[in-house]
Motif scaffolding. Structure first.
Motif, PDB file in Angstrom:
ATOM      1  N   SER A  99       3.434  -6.428 -36.598  1.00  0.00           N
ATOM      2  CA  SER A  99       2.880  -7.386 -35.818  1.00  0.00           C
ATOM      3  C   SER A  99       3.244  -7.111 -34.555  1.00  0.00           C
ATOM      4  N   GLY A 100       2.873  -7.928 -33.113  1.00  0.00           N
ATOM      5  CA  GLY A 100       2.994  -8.083 -31.664  1.00  0.00           C
ATOM      6  C   GLY A 100       2.806  -6.347 -31.720  1.00  0.00           C
ATOM      7  N   ARG A 101       1.214  -5.818 -32.149  1.00  0.00           N
ATOM      8  CA  ARG A 101       1.215  -4.381 -31.653  1.00  0.00           C
ATOM      9  C   ARG A 101       0.111  -4.178 -32.204  1.00  0.00           C
ATOM     10  N   VAL A 102      -1.120  -2.906 -31.435  1.00  0.00           N
ATOM     11  CA  VAL A 102      -2.058  -3.049 -31.947  1.00  0.00           C
ATOM     12  C   VAL A 102      -2.368  -1.323 -33.011  1.00  0.00           C
ATOM     13  N   PHE A 128      -2.163  -8.166 -32.883  1.00  0.00           N
ATOM     14  CA  PHE A 128      -1.389  -9.018 -33.443  1.00  0.00           C
ATOM     15  C   PHE A 128      -0.600  -9.569 -32.458  1.00  0.00           C
ATOM     16  N   ARG A 129      -0.442 -10.559 -32.628  1.00  0.00           N
ATOM     17  CA  ARG A 129       0.982 -11.611 -31.632  1.00  0.00           C
ATOM     18  C   ARG A 129       1.442 -11.109 -32.429  1.00  0.00           C
ATOM     19  N   LYS A 130       2.687 -11.714 -31.747  1.00  0.00           N
ATOM     20  CA  LYS A 130       4.692 -10.956 -32.484  1.00  0.00           C
ATOM     21  C   LYS A 130       4.330 -12.359 -33.870  1.00  0.00           C
ATOM     22  N   LEU A 163      -3.988 -12.582 -34.965  1.00  0.00           N
ATOM     23  CA  LEU A 163      -5.314 -12.184 -34.125  1.00  0.00           C
ATOM     24  C   LEU A 163      -5.542 -12.255 -32.609  1.00  0.00           C
ATOM     25  N   GLU A 164      -4.927 -11.497 -31.807  1.00  0.00           N
ATOM     26  CA  GLU A 164      -5.030 -12.575 -29.878  1.00  0.00           C
ATOM     27  C   GLU A 164      -6.912 -11.391 -29.645  1.00  0.00           C
TER      28      GLU A 164
END
Length: 189
Positions: A99-102, A128-130, A163-164
């Motif tokens: 979460s919140g990381r690549v 991914f967004r948080k 997914l960002e």
């Protein structure tokens, strides 16, 4: 349309089967039990190809004119390899870490044809967004993350809401880099 040889897909993954169907590739599924352990010193790319190759080796002695297609997908964040979770709580831990990381998704593929091994891999980056704890737990409860590397399917709710962006092949994240696979199959036609 190029006529490809008969393909044996050595995977029970419904996602890989669906990708082949969408590519209009005729195949049949044949499964064998294979030990998926690997030497500790390998890189993520080497691990994915190593395991895909081990899966193909199980067919080497009984192969006719068919092409055996095997694959293995792993998720890695930093230097940590995330395989399939062992429990729902383990899946929550993995998704919380992502979460919140690549992270990177690596799929190794092996095409075995007449005792010749054609091995390759693809790598995609997933941002991914948080995600909230509720989103993660809801996903784990409603879907089947225990059969997925990294505890998620990009085509399922968690990917649709979290997914960002991605760098690389979307189908690689699903479990089979179809673009590279098709080019390699054309060489065997």
């Amino acid at each position: 349309m190029v006529k490809l040889p008969s393909i044996i897909l050595a995977s029970k993954s419904p996602r890989r089967q669906e990708l082949l169907r969408l590519m209009d590739i005729d195949f049949r599924v044949v499964l064998k039990d294979v030990d998926e352990s690997y030497p500790a010193h390998l890189s993520p790319e080497e691990i994915a190809v190593y395991i895909a190759s081990k899966k193909a080796e199980a067919f080497d002695e009984e192969l006719g004119d068919d092409i055996v297609l095997t694959a293995d997908t792993i998720v890695c964040i930093d230097e940590l390899i995330l395989g399939k979770p062992e429990s729902p709580e383990h899946a929550v831990e993995m998704l919380t870490l992502l979460s919140g990381r690549v992270h990177r998704v690596v799929t190794g593929v092996c095409l075995l044809n007449k005792h010749h091994y054609n091995k390759f891999f693809d790598v995609s980056e997933v941002f991914f967004r948080k995600l909230t704890e509720h989103e993660i737990r809801s996903y784990v409860e409603q879907y089947q993350p225990l059969d997925k590397a990294g505890s998620y399917g990009i085509q399922e709710r968690i990917g649709l809401i979290g997914l960002e962006k991605i760098n690389g092949s979307y189908t690689n994240i699903v479990g089979l880099p179809t673009e590279k696979l098709y080019q390699q199959l054309l060489k065997l036609a």
